[in-house]
Design a protein around this motif. Structure first.
Motif, PDB file in Angstrom:
ATOM      1  N   ILE A  25       0.847  -1.183   0.000  1.00 18.76           N
ATOM      2  CA  ILE A  25       0.000   0.000   0.000  1.00 18.76           C
ATOM      3  C   ILE A  25       0.887   1.239   0.000  1.00 18.76           C
ATOM      4  O   ILE A  25       1.838   1.337   0.774  1.00 18.76           O
ATOM      5  N   VAL A  26       0.576   2.164  -0.894  1.00 18.53           N
ATOM      6  CA  VAL A  26       1.356   3.391  -1.034  1.00 18.53           C
ATOM      7  C   VAL A  26       1.254   4.212   0.246  1.00 18.53           C
ATOM      8  O   VAL A  26       0.160   4.452   0.752  1.00 18.53           O
ATOM      9  N   GLY A  27       2.404   4.594   0.805  1.00 17.75           N
ATOM     10  CA  GLY A  27       2.446   5.438   1.988  1.00 17.75           C
ATOM     11  C   GLY A  27       2.379   4.714   3.317  1.00 17.75           C
ATOM     12  O   GLY A  27       2.456   5.340   4.357  1.00 17.75           O
ATOM     13  N   ILE A  28       2.222   3.381   3.300  1.00 16.18           N
ATOM     14  CA  ILE A  28       2.182   2.614   4.552  1.00 16.18           C
ATOM     15  C   ILE A  28       3.228   1.506   4.448  1.00 16.18           C
ATOM     16  O   ILE A  28       3.110   0.604   3.626  1.00 16.18           O
ATOM     17  N   GLU A  29       4.225   1.574   5.266  1.00 13.44           N
ATOM     18  CA  GLU A  29       5.325   0.614   5.203  1.00 13.44           C
ATOM     19  C   GLU A  29       4.924  -0.747   5.764  1.00 13.44           C
ATOM     20  O   GLU A  29       4.343  -0.839   6.852  1.00 13.44           O
ATOM     21  N   GLY A  30       5.204  -1.801   4.999  1.00 14.34           N
ATOM     22  CA  GLY A  30       5.020  -3.169   5.472  1.00 14.34           C
ATOM     23  C   GLY A  30       3.615  -3.733   5.355  1.00 14.34           C
ATOM     24  O   GLY A  30       3.381  -4.857   5.786  1.00 14.34           O
ATOM     25  N   LEU A  31       2.658  -3.000   4.773  1.00 14.36           N
ATOM     26  CA  LEU A  31       1.290  -3.510   4.635  1.00 14.36           C
ATOM     27  C   LEU A  31       1.050  -3.916   3.183  1.00 14.36           C
ATOM     28  O   LEU A  31       1.207  -3.111   2.266  1.00 14.36           O
ATOM     29  N   THR A  32       0.683  -5.182   2.990  1.00 12.36           N
ATOM     30  CA  THR A  32       0.486  -5.744   1.655  1.00 12.36           C
ATOM     31  C   THR A  32      -0.957  -6.183   1.470  1.00 12.36           C
ATOM     32  O   THR A  32      -1.572  -6.709   2.396  1.00 12.36           O
ATOM     33  N   VAL A  33      -1.485  -5.980   0.263  1.00  9.70           N
ATOM     34  CA  VAL A  33      -2.824  -6.435  -0.102  1.00  9.70           C
ATOM     35  C   VAL A  33      -2.669  -7.474  -1.206  1.00  9.70           C
ATOM     36  O   VAL A  33      -1.962  -7.249  -2.182  1.00  9.70           O
ATOM     37  N   ALA A  34      -3.315  -8.618  -1.045  1.00  8.44           N
ATOM     38  CA  ALA A  34      -3.220  -9.693  -2.044  1.00  8.44           C
ATOM     39  C   ALA A  34      -4.592 -10.327  -2.236  1.00  8.44           C
ATOM     40  O   ALA A  34      -4.800 -11.495  -1.941  1.00  8.44           O
ATOM     41  N   ASP A  35      -5.539  -9.544  -2.717  1.00 13.19           N
ATOM     42  CA  ASP A  35      -6.883 -10.074  -2.973  1.00 13.19           C
ATOM     43  C   ASP A  35      -7.487  -9.380  -4.185  1.00 13.19           C
ATOM     44  O   ASP A  35      -6.816  -8.598  -4.858  1.00 13.19           O
ATOM     45  N   ALA A  36      -8.749  -9.633  -4.468  1.00  9.08           N
ATOM     46  CA  ALA A  36      -9.406  -9.088  -5.658  1.00  9.08           C
ATOM     47  C   ALA A  36      -9.555  -7.572  -5.617  1.00  9.08           C
ATOM     48  O   ALA A  36      -9.789  -6.950  -6.657  1.00  9.08           O
TER      49      ALA A  36
END
Length: 65
Positions: A25-36
């Protein structure tokens, strides 16, 4: 094609993108999104297989990092 994803994925210069190509996620370090939700446009067909492909690709990127 249907609607747009709620956490749209796009290039770093895309003002409408919330998520970069690696799922971060842009602007948030270490947070990943992996869904639809990262799909820029939702397909008119079932989203199961494309979602699995997105998750596998992002998981591979996370393992490689």
């Amino acid at each position: 094609m249907g609607g747009r994803g709620t956490c749209r994925m796009g290039a770093s210069g895309d003002p409408g993108a919330m998520v970069g190509p690696a799922g971060l996620i842009v602007g948030i370090e270490g947070l990943t999104v992996a869904d639809a939700s990262v799909m820029p446009r939702l397909p008119s067909a079932n989203t199961n297989v494309p979602t699995q492909m997105i998750a596998e690709k992002i998981a591979d990127d996370l393992r490689a990092a």
